[in-house]
Design a protein around this motif. Sequence first.
Motif, PDB file in Angstrom:
ATOM      1  N   GLY A 116       0.823  -1.218   0.000  1.00  0.00           N
ATOM      2  CA  GLY A 116       0.000   0.000   0.000  1.00  0.00           C
ATOM      3  C   GLY A 116       0.849   1.257   0.000  1.00  0.00           C
ATOM      4  N   GLN A 117       1.867   1.266   0.849  1.00  0.00           N
ATOM      5  CA  GLN A 117       2.760   2.425   0.934  1.00  0.00           C
ATOM      6  C   GLN A 117       3.542   2.621  -0.364  1.00  0.00           C
ATOM      7  N   PHE A 118       4.048   1.536  -0.920  1.00  0.00           N
ATOM      8  CA  PHE A 118       4.798   1.599  -2.172  1.00  0.00           C
ATOM      9  C   PHE A 118       3.890   2.043  -3.319  1.00  0.00           C
ATOM     10  N   GLY A 119       2.693   1.497  -3.365  1.00  0.00           N
ATOM     11  CA  GLY A 119       1.729   1.898  -4.395  1.00  0.00           C
ATOM     12  C   GLY A 119       1.403   3.378  -4.320  1.00  0.00           C
ATOM     13  N   ASP A 120       1.201   3.878  -3.115  1.00  0.00           N
ATOM     14  CA  ASP A 120       0.927   5.313  -2.945  1.00  0.00           C
ATOM     15  C   ASP A 120       2.101   6.157  -3.438  1.00  0.00           C
ATOM     16  N   ALA A 121       3.323   5.710  -3.119  1.00  0.00           N
ATOM     17  CA  ALA A 121       4.511   6.450  -3.570  1.00  0.00           C
ATOM     18  C   ALA A 121       4.587   6.472  -5.089  1.00  0.00           C
ATOM     19  N   LEU A 122       4.328   5.329  -5.715  1.00  0.00           N
ATOM     20  CA  LEU A 122       4.374   5.292  -7.182  1.00  0.00           C
ATOM     21  C   LEU A 122       3.249   6.113  -7.798  1.00  0.00           C
ATOM     22  N   LEU A 123       2.090   6.085  -7.194  1.00  0.00           N
ATOM     23  CA  LEU A 123       0.987   6.889  -7.726  1.00  0.00           C
ATOM     24  C   LEU A 123       1.307   8.378  -7.684  1.00  0.00           C
ATOM     25  N   SER A 124       2.096   8.790  -6.689  1.00  0.00           N
ATOM     26  CA  SER A 124       2.444  10.212  -6.589  1.00  0.00           C
ATOM     27  C   SER A 124       3.335  10.661  -7.741  1.00  0.00           C
ATOM     28  N   VAL A 125       3.990   9.708  -8.406  1.00  0.00           N
ATOM     29  CA  VAL A 125       4.844  10.039  -9.559  1.00  0.00           C
ATOM     30  C   VAL A 125       4.440   9.253 -10.802  1.00  0.00           C
ATOM     31  N   ALA A 126       3.183   8.821 -10.873  1.00  0.00           N
ATOM     32  CA  ALA A 126       2.742   7.995 -11.994  1.00  0.00           C
ATOM     33  C   ALA A 126       2.947   8.700 -13.324  1.00  0.00           C
ATOM     34  N   GLY A 127       2.666   9.989 -13.389  1.00  0.00           N
ATOM     35  CA  GLY A 127       2.864  10.729 -14.638  1.00  0.00           C
ATOM     36  C   GLY A 127       4.313  10.709 -15.068  1.00  0.00           C
ATOM     37  N   LEU A 128       5.221  10.858 -14.122  1.00  0.00           N
ATOM     38  CA  LEU A 128       6.656  10.806 -14.404  1.00  0.00           C
ATOM     39  C   LEU A 128       7.029   9.424 -14.922  1.00  0.00           C
ATOM     40  N   TYR A 129       6.519   8.413 -14.274  1.00  0.00           N
ATOM     41  CA  TYR A 129       6.819   7.032 -14.652  1.00  0.00           C
ATOM     42  C   TYR A 129       6.348   6.752 -16.082  1.00  0.00           C
ATOM     43  N   VAL A 130       5.121   7.115 -16.386  1.00  0.00           N
ATOM     44  CA  VAL A 130       4.562   6.873 -17.711  1.00  0.00           C
ATOM     45  C   VAL A 130       5.301   7.698 -18.757  1.00  0.00           C
ATOM     46  N   GLU A 162      16.481  -8.268  -3.177  1.00  0.00           N
ATOM     47  CA  GLU A 162      16.245  -7.810  -4.552  1.00  0.00           C
ATOM     48  C   GLU A 162      15.176  -8.657  -5.234  1.00  0.00           C
ATOM     49  N   GLU A 163      15.225  -9.964  -5.041  1.00  0.00           N
ATOM     50  CA  GLU A 163      14.226 -10.843  -5.641  1.00  0.00           C
ATOM     51  C   GLU A 163      12.852 -10.572  -5.026  1.00  0.00           C
ATOM     52  N   SER A 164      12.808 -10.374  -3.734  1.00  0.00           N
ATOM     53  CA  SER A 164      11.541 -10.055  -3.070  1.00  0.00           C
ATOM     54  C   SER A 164      10.983  -8.742  -3.602  1.00  0.00           C
ATOM     55  N   TRP A 165      11.876  -7.767  -3.797  1.00  0.00           N
ATOM     56  CA  TRP A 165      11.471  -6.477  -4.363  1.00  0.00           C
ATOM     57  C   TRP A 165      10.831  -6.686  -5.741  1.00  0.00           C
ATOM     58  N   ASP A 166      11.447  -7.535  -6.549  1.00  0.00           N
ATOM     59  CA  ASP A 166      10.920  -7.788  -7.897  1.00  0.00           C
ATOM     60  C   ASP A 166       9.507  -8.370  -7.833  1.00  0.00           C
ATOM     61  N   PHE A 167       9.255  -9.256  -6.870  1.00  0.00           N
ATOM     62  CA  PHE A 167       7.925  -9.859  -6.749  1.00  0.00           C
ATOM     63  C   PHE A 167       6.870  -8.839  -6.340  1.00  0.00           C
ATOM     64  N   ILE A 168       7.277  -7.836  -5.594  1.00  0.00           N
ATOM     65  CA  ILE A 168       6.314  -6.817  -5.148  1.00  0.00           C
ATOM     66  C   ILE A 168       6.242  -5.679  -6.157  1.00  0.00           C
ATOM     67  N   ALA A 169       7.388  -5.150  -6.548  1.00  0.00           N
ATOM     68  CA  ALA A 169       7.397  -3.985  -7.435  1.00  0.00           C
ATOM     69  C   ALA A 169       6.962  -4.335  -8.856  1.00  0.00           C
ATOM     70  N   GLY A 170       7.297  -5.538  -9.317  1.00  0.00           N
ATOM     71  CA  GLY A 170       6.988  -5.910 -10.692  1.00  0.00           C
ATOM     72  C   GLY A 170       5.512  -5.778 -11.040  1.00  0.00           C
ATOM     73  N   PRO A 171       4.610  -6.394 -10.270  1.00  0.00           N
ATOM     74  CA  PRO A 171       3.183  -6.270 -10.595  1.00  0.00           C
ATOM     75  C   PRO A 171       2.672  -4.832 -10.497  1.00  0.00           C
ATOM     76  N   ILE A 172       3.203  -4.061  -9.562  1.00  0.00           N
ATOM     77  CA  ILE A 172       2.761  -2.670  -9.434  1.00  0.00           C
ATOM     78  C   ILE A 172       3.221  -1.874 -10.651  1.00  0.00           C
ATOM     79  N   HIS A 173       4.474  -2.063 -11.060  1.00  0.00           N
ATOM     80  CA  HIS A 173       4.979  -1.404 -12.262  1.00  0.00           C
ATOM     81  C   HIS A 173       4.138  -1.817 -13.480  1.00  0.00           C
TER      82      HIS A 173
END
Length: 174
Positions: free
Chosen positions: A98-112, A160-171
Amino acid sequence: MDSSESVSAVTPARRGRRRSPAADEAILSATRKILLTSGTSGFSIKEVVERSGVSTATIYRRWPAAHDLILEGIRSLVPEPVPIDAGSLENDINAFIGQFGDALLSVAGLYVADMHGSGTDAGLAKEIRNSFVEPRLQLMGVILERAQERGELGSLPDIEESWDFIAGPIHHRL
């Protein structure tokens, strides 16, 4: 020599005007808007000057290089990670997502914008990783270590592998 002479000999007088907090905010506001619409690849100091109404010299006095201003803009958009202890690995990971998703949403335009642009130079990408990803990796490490201490994990998984499992689907979802 009296005391006023000794103070002035040690502390040189400041030259020029005092920095304007309004100029700082105008620069950062313009930077954020540009980053969220054009990404780092579409960022230019010229556009910051146009949008903020300050001079190029004013910007470079505060941020010596464009990537310094980009990083400050990103830092001002993304909330710092907050320690998590929700009592179990499952609850901690849910809170982390939830926290990571909120952080990414705050910069979603930048990411896209950066996904569709020419990308970020390697030096800036490394600094963004240090500012954004590394603190979250550390938080994930704390969560996993605590889960191991509680007996919820037999061995500590690779961070790093754990990060990939969490960050990958959100990305992917973004």
